[in-house]
Design a protein around this motif. Structure first.
Motif, PDB file in Angstrom:
ATOM      1  N   CYS A  83      41.782  49.031  47.164  1.00 30.76           N
ATOM      2  CA  CYS A  83      40.812  48.134  47.802  1.00 30.76           C
ATOM      3  C   CYS A  83      39.662  48.918  48.431  1.00 30.76           C
ATOM      4  CB  CYS A  83      41.506  47.270  48.842  1.00 30.76           C
ATOM      5  SG  CYS A  83      42.717  46.138  48.125  1.00 30.76           S
ATOM      6  N   VAL A  87      34.238  47.126  43.559  1.00 30.17           N
ATOM      7  CA  VAL A  87      34.800  45.825  43.165  1.00 30.17           C
ATOM      8  C   VAL A  87      33.655  44.979  42.600  1.00 30.17           C
ATOM      9  CG1 VAL A  87      36.114  43.803  43.903  1.00 30.17           C
ATOM     10  CG2 VAL A  87      36.485  45.999  45.049  1.00 30.17           C
ATOM     11  N   LEU A 128      39.568  43.474  53.200  1.00 37.55           N
ATOM     12  CA  LEU A 128      40.840  44.153  53.480  1.00 37.55           C
ATOM     13  C   LEU A 128      41.070  44.130  54.984  1.00 37.55           C
ATOM     14  CD1 LEU A 128      43.143  45.772  52.065  1.00 37.55           C
ATOM     15  CD2 LEU A 128      41.882  47.845  52.684  1.00 37.55           C
ATOM     16  N   CYS A 133      44.933  42.017  51.598  1.00 37.61           N
ATOM     17  CA  CYS A 133      43.791  41.202  51.168  1.00 37.61           C
ATOM     18  C   CYS A 133      43.792  39.885  51.940  1.00 37.61           C
ATOM     19  CB  CYS A 133      43.882  40.927  49.669  1.00 37.61           C
ATOM     20  SG  CYS A 133      42.531  39.881  49.083  1.00 37.61           S
ATOM     21  N   ILE A 135      41.804  37.443  51.370  1.00 36.90           N
ATOM     22  CA  ILE A 135      41.385  36.319  50.513  1.00 36.90           C
ATOM     23  C   ILE A 135      42.251  36.301  49.256  1.00 36.90           C
ATOM     24  CG2 ILE A 135      39.003  36.255  51.384  1.00 36.90           C
ATOM     25  CD1 ILE A 135      38.219  37.692  48.705  1.00 36.90           C
ATOM     26  N   ARG A 139      41.037  35.972  45.397  1.00 37.57           N
ATOM     27  CA  ARG A 139      40.515  37.319  45.125  1.00 37.57           C
ATOM     28  C   ARG A 139      39.996  37.391  43.685  1.00 37.57           C
ATOM     29  NH1 ARG A 139      45.659  37.174  43.958  1.00 37.57           N
ATOM     30  NH2 ARG A 139      46.726  38.692  42.657  1.00 37.57           N
ATOM     31  N   CYS A 143      40.438  42.370  40.759  1.00 38.78           N
ATOM     32  CA  CYS A 143      41.522  42.778  41.668  1.00 38.78           C
ATOM     33  C   CYS A 143      42.875  42.382  41.077  1.00 38.78           C
ATOM     34  CB  CYS A 143      41.352  42.128  43.030  1.00 38.78           C
ATOM     35  SG  CYS A 143      39.758  42.495  43.798  1.00 38.78           S
ATOM     36  N   ILE A 194      31.444  43.445  45.567  1.00 40.39           N
ATOM     37  CA  ILE A 194      31.817  42.350  46.474  1.00 40.39           C
ATOM     38  C   ILE A 194      31.200  42.556  47.862  1.00 40.39           C
ATOM     39  CG2 ILE A 194      33.988  43.410  47.268  1.00 40.39           C
ATOM     40  CD1 ILE A 194      35.265  40.594  47.015  1.00 40.39           C
TER      41      ILE A 194
HETATM   42  S1  SF4 Z   1      39.106  41.180  47.440  1.00 37.72           S
HETATM   43 FE1  SF4 Z   1      41.144  41.605  48.288  1.00 37.72          FE
HETATM   44  S2  SF4 Z   1      42.301  42.571  46.610  1.00 37.72           S
HETATM   45 FE2  SF4 Z   1      40.120  42.683  46.078  1.00 37.72          FE
HETATM   46  S3  SF4 Z   1      39.429  44.691  46.845  1.00 37.72           S
HETATM   47 FE3  SF4 Z   1      39.011  43.165  48.444  1.00 37.72          FE
HETATM   48  S4  SF4 Z   1      40.795  43.240  49.799  1.00 37.72           S
HETATM   49 FE4  SF4 Z   1      41.382  44.224  47.845  1.00 37.72          FE
END
Ligand code: SF4
Ligand code: SF4
Length: 204
Positions: A83, A87, A128, A133, A135, A139, A143, A194
């Motif tokens: 994480c 992403v 995170l 996580c 969400i 997610r 992920c 993200i």
């Molecule tokens: S959305 Fe969730 S699973 Fe994906 S990188 Fe972020 S914390 Fe990790």
């Protein structure tokens, strides 16, 4: 949660064990689920529904198949080294996350490119929280696909990312990616990390 690293395995032994576990995973997928995954791009292309509904079907299908990976993957709840990496998500997925978390994504006008060197132990995903996580249910697909079939998270440790032999053995389920890319086919989606879409996490 810290998953202990198993001592005494060479990279080649890890690769072979991961290869065996990957085969076992694929062998454990029931034929009807296999067909559901293979037919996903066609079903998505034919669905007369909003992008969010189509994305939900892609995510649901990913969850169904990766449920069968649990006995074989090294991944476990709270193991969040992964994480901290890049992403990448599309704007339609940022909207999906926003809808489910009550947050507001930044309206980006163009793709945001990132170098691998930008990410480290100091760059946790904004979602995170306390090593988990926050969400999880919504997610991103990337992920959900980021599974490690090694015997432990050795290659996921930040200090190992740049080793020449670093290799996270994971399954390539191409129909999932193909279906994902179909979601943005009408208008070219904006792709960014993200963290670019949600620089402050869940707060709007
Ligand atoms: S959305 Fe969730 S699973 Fe994906 S990188 Fe972020 S914390 Fe990790
Ligand atoms: S991909 Fe690596 S860091 Fe992420 S949960 Fe799996 S073993 Fe842990």
């Amino acid at each position: 949660m810290t998953i202990p690293i198993k001592a005494g395995y060479t990279p080649e032994q890890r690769r072979q064990l991961a290869s065996t576990k990957l085969d076992q995973f694929f062998g454990s997928v029931p034929p009807d689920l296999y067909q559901r995954v293979v037919s996903l791009p066609k079903r998505i292309a034919q669905m007369n529904a909003r992008t969010a509904i189509k994305l939900q079907e892609v995510l649901r299908t990913a969850d169904l198949i990766f449920k069968h990976a649990e006995p074989f993957a090294a991944c476990a709840r709270g193991c969040g080294h992964c994480c901290h990496v890049h992403v990448p998500i599309a704007d339609f997925e940022a909207q999906y996350i926003a809808h489910h978390t009550g947050s507001t994504p930044r309206a980006l006008k163009q793709n945001v490119h990132h170098e691998r060197s930008e990410f480290s132990a100091a760059t946790p995903c904004i979602f995170l929280k306390n090593g988990e996580c926050s969400i999880y249910e919504c997610r991103p697909l990337t992920c959900r696909m980021h599974l490690n079939f090694d015997i432990d998270p050795y290659w996921c440790l930040h200090e190992n990312w740049d080793q020449p032999q670093a290799a996270i053995p994971r399954p390539d389920i191409l129909p999932l990616m193909e279906a994902y890319h179909l979601l943005g086919s009408k208008t070219r989606p904006i792709v960014a990390d993200i963290r670019d879409f949600f620089p402050s996490g869940k707060t709007t």
